[in-house]
Design an enzyme around this catalytic site. Structure first.
Site, short mmCIF file in Angstrom:
data_model
loop_
_atom_site.label_atom_id
_atom_site.label_comp_id
_atom_site.label_asym_id
_atom_site.label_seq_id
_atom_site.Cartn_x
_atom_site.Cartn_y
_atom_site.Cartn_z
CE LYS A 108 -6.52 1.89 2.69
NZ LYS A 108 -5.38 2.20 2.66
CD GLN B 58 -2.51 -0.06 3.55
OE1 GLN B 58 -3.44 0.05 3.06
NE2 GLN B 58 -2.15 0.72 4.61
CG ASP C 13 -2.90 6.33 -0.68
OD1 ASP C 13 -3.87 6.80 -0.22
OD2 ASP C 13 -2.29 5.49 -0.16
#
Ligand code: NAD
Length: 280
Positions: A50, A94, A117
């Site tokens: 990422k 994460q 997200d």
């Protein structure tokens, strides 16, 4: 029939080239902050990727590494600092997080407008209500690949296998909002093969290697394989038996190189969208 391959790598490259150009023209670089708790090797690979892609697109990027024994309160403090930091446009923690931390508590601490997200209660709720703000990256990327297939979901029968908050559930909502008639199948669905056989559009988000077979697929259907599974031999396979299904489907996403690269492209797009909507 041999299915058209929906090449997520190629589509994501085009998307990222356009994003790079857009970011280059922005007065302020959108910034993505990624928080990693612990040193899970798979998570480290995802987080590193990422950061690399964010750099390639020209985004600002921060990585915050926390020890595995970080308490929930300490992680929430870090998230609150990022939430209050005007230079940060997107926050991503994460997952999975260690057992002492509740995933739901972390998600609820991320402000909807920085939730790149698209997983918070607020953002999933907005999607349910048909007024999305930031949409979960994997289903958003899968929708783009369906668009690439040239098949308009409107009026089509769609079957989504899986009902997770990350993939299956938002995917079903997006397809319904694109005017498909949607069935959500899951681990308690009887006669799954018969249900799937009715679909013009199949999305597999199950987490079982090569689970969906050719005999389940209506000839010509579009098959989107979200699954990422590793076989005992170390091979990466999806939730669809790609070789045999390709003989029946009209279009299919490969694994790897299908939904995966689209997910990361959508994360970058969401970061840019978050920056633009916070400071139009
Ligand atoms: P999950 O475990 O949270 O959900 C799996 C779903 O599959 C559940 O809703 C369950 O009801 C359903 N299911 C399980 N067994 C079934 C069965 N026998 N028949 C019918 N349905 C069944 O998983 P998830 O987070 O939604 O992920 C699904 C897959 O997608 C995994 O392989 C994951 O690695 C992959 N994934 C890929 C990306 C990407 O970027 N490509 C992103 C997220 C997840």
């Amino acid at each position: 029939m041999t299915a058209t391959i929906l090449d997520g790598t190629a589509v994501s490259k085009r998307l990222m080239a356009a994003l790079t150009e857009r970011v280059a023209g922005m007065a302020r670089k959108p910034t993505l902050a990624v928080v990693l708790v612990g040193q899970d090797p798979a998570s480290q690979v995802y987080v590193k990727r990422k950061g690399k892609v964010a750099h390639e697109v020209g985004l600002g990027h921060r990585q915050i590494d926390l020890p595995i024994d970080t308490s929930e309160a300490d992680l929430l403090k870090v998230v609150a600092e990022l939430a209050a930091d005007d230079d940060v446009d997107g926050i991503l923690v994460q997952f999975p997080v260690p057992a002492q931390i509740r995933q739901s508590a972390v998600l609820d601490a991320i402000p909807a407008e920085k939730d790149v997200d698209g997983l918070t209660t607020a953002n999933l709720g907005r999607l349910v209500q048909g007024r999305p703000l930031l949409v979960a990256c994997t289903p958003k990327g899968a929708m783009r690949l369906i668009a690439e297939s040239g098949v308009d979901p409107a009026g089509k029968r769609a079957v989504v296998i899986g009902r997770s908050n990350i993939v299956g559930r938002p995917m079903a909502l997006l397809l319904e909002q694109a005017n498909a008639t949607v069935t959500v199948a899951h681990s308690r669905t009887p006669n799954l093969a018969d249900v799937v056989r009715e679909a013009d559009l199949v999305v597999a988000a199950v987490g079982r290697p090569e689970f969906v077979k050719a005999s389940w697929i209506k000839p010509g259907a579009v098959v989107i394989d979200v699954g990422i599974n590793r076989t005992p031999e170390g091979k990466l396979v999806g939730d669809v038996a790609t070789a045999e299904v390709s003989e029946v489907a009209g279009a299919i996403t490969p694994v790897p190189g299908g939904v995966g690269p689209m997910t990361i492209a959508m994360l970058m797009e969401n970061t840019v969208e978050a920056a633009v909507s916070r400071r139009p």
